[in-house]
Motif scaffolding. Sequence first.
Motif, PDB file in Angstrom:
ATOM      1  N   ILE A   1      10.726  -5.007 -22.585  1.00  0.00           N
ATOM      2  CA  ILE A   1      10.335  -4.166 -23.727  1.00  0.00           C
ATOM      3  C   ILE A   1       9.578  -4.989 -24.764  1.00  0.00           C
ATOM      4  O   ILE A   1       8.533  -4.563 -25.272  1.00  0.00           O
ATOM      5  CB  ILE A   1      11.570  -3.471 -24.345  1.00  0.00           C
ATOM      6  CG1 ILE A   1      12.124  -2.435 -23.362  1.00  0.00           C
ATOM      7  CG2 ILE A   1      11.223  -2.833 -25.681  1.00  0.00           C
ATOM      8  CD1 ILE A   1      13.484  -1.867 -23.747  1.00  0.00           C
ATOM      9  N   ILE A   2      10.083  -6.175 -25.089  1.00  0.00           N
ATOM     10  CA  ILE A   2       9.424  -7.046 -26.067  1.00  0.00           C
ATOM     11  C   ILE A   2       8.040  -7.457 -25.577  1.00  0.00           C
ATOM     12  O   ILE A   2       7.054  -7.409 -26.324  1.00  0.00           O
ATOM     13  CB  ILE A   2      10.302  -8.286 -26.373  1.00  0.00           C
ATOM     14  CG1 ILE A   2      11.551  -7.863 -27.140  1.00  0.00           C
ATOM     15  CG2 ILE A   2       9.517  -9.334 -27.151  1.00  0.00           C
ATOM     16  CD1 ILE A   2      12.624  -8.947 -27.225  1.00  0.00           C
TER      17      ILE A   2
ATOM     18  N   THR B   1       5.630  -4.452 -25.653  1.00  0.00           N
ATOM     19  CA  THR B   1       5.251  -4.158 -27.042  1.00  0.00           C
ATOM     20  C   THR B   1       4.273  -5.198 -27.574  1.00  0.00           C
ATOM     21  O   THR B   1       3.252  -4.849 -28.188  1.00  0.00           O
ATOM     22  CB  THR B   1       6.512  -4.094 -27.943  1.00  0.00           C
ATOM     23  OG1 THR B   1       7.408  -3.121 -27.404  1.00  0.00           O
ATOM     24  CG2 THR B   1       6.150  -3.731 -29.369  1.00  0.00           C
TER      25      THR B   1
ATOM     26  N   PHE C   1       0.892  -4.695 -25.933  1.00  0.00           N
ATOM     27  CA  PHE C   1       0.214  -3.538 -26.508  1.00  0.00           C
ATOM     28  C   PHE C   1      -0.378  -3.878 -27.869  1.00  0.00           C
ATOM     29  O   PHE C   1      -1.538  -3.593 -28.143  1.00  0.00           O
ATOM     30  CB  PHE C   1       1.185  -2.359 -26.640  1.00  0.00           C
ATOM     31  CG  PHE C   1       0.610  -1.209 -27.421  1.00  0.00           C
ATOM     32  CD1 PHE C   1      -0.299  -0.350 -26.828  1.00  0.00           C
ATOM     33  CD2 PHE C   1       0.972  -0.997 -28.743  1.00  0.00           C
ATOM     34  CE1 PHE C   1      -0.838   0.702 -27.545  1.00  0.00           C
ATOM     35  CE2 PHE C   1       0.433   0.055 -29.472  1.00  0.00           C
ATOM     36  CZ  PHE C   1      -0.473   0.917 -28.870  1.00  0.00           C
ATOM     37  N   LEU C   2       0.436  -4.494 -28.734  1.00  0.00           N
ATOM     38  CA  LEU C   2      -0.038  -4.853 -30.078  1.00  0.00           C
ATOM     39  C   LEU C   2      -1.190  -5.855 -30.016  1.00  0.00           C
ATOM     40  O   LEU C   2      -2.169  -5.721 -30.758  1.00  0.00           O
ATOM     41  CB  LEU C   2       1.113  -5.405 -30.919  1.00  0.00           C
ATOM     42  CG  LEU C   2       2.225  -4.396 -31.251  1.00  0.00           C
ATOM     43  CD1 LEU C   2       3.393  -5.097 -31.934  1.00  0.00           C
ATOM     44  CD2 LEU C   2       1.685  -3.255 -32.097  1.00  0.00           C
TER      45      LEU C   2
END
Length: 181
Positions: free
Chosen positions: A163-164, A167, A170-171
């Motif tokens: 998940i990290i 994320t 994506f960022l």
Amino acid sequence: MHLYLESFKTFFKIGLFTLGGGYAMIPIIEQEVVERHQWMKREEMLDLIAISQSCPGVFAINISTFVGYKLGKLPCAICTTLGTALPSFLIILFIAMFFRHFQDNPTVASIFRGIRPAVVALIAVPTFNLAKSARIGWSNCWIPIAGALAIWGLGMSPIYIIIIAATAGFLYGRFIKPTES
């Protein structure tokens, strides 16, 4: 029909001759699927490995199912999945029938102790190949190292790492990379 039989035979052979579980199968699956049969490109294989790792269930079954589905939808996915699972099932059934006869045999115990380091090598090789395919170099090698240390040293769940990383990726792609020149 030829594709179904060929995919079943390929994954049956992989399941029959690979010791060490799903991760040890990666180099053989890659050799068969990407190099020998050219059913997909190396980048596609890398994506399937990532998806297979993030799905619940047995890694080898997941990846064989995804490869089969990509090749020929549901019928081929069934063939590749059965091809992967059937050898293990038959071997375990055979061992279970005779296990009590040799479970305390020191020679058998020694053989298993000798196999363990080889299994580690079988897992290490695809790890380095995946790193190369994923374009992991000196500038970003800290990411998988930090993830592995967080899982191993801190006991962090791999789900949180995924998940990290997703994320952060994506960022990075959304806000940082477009402004780089």
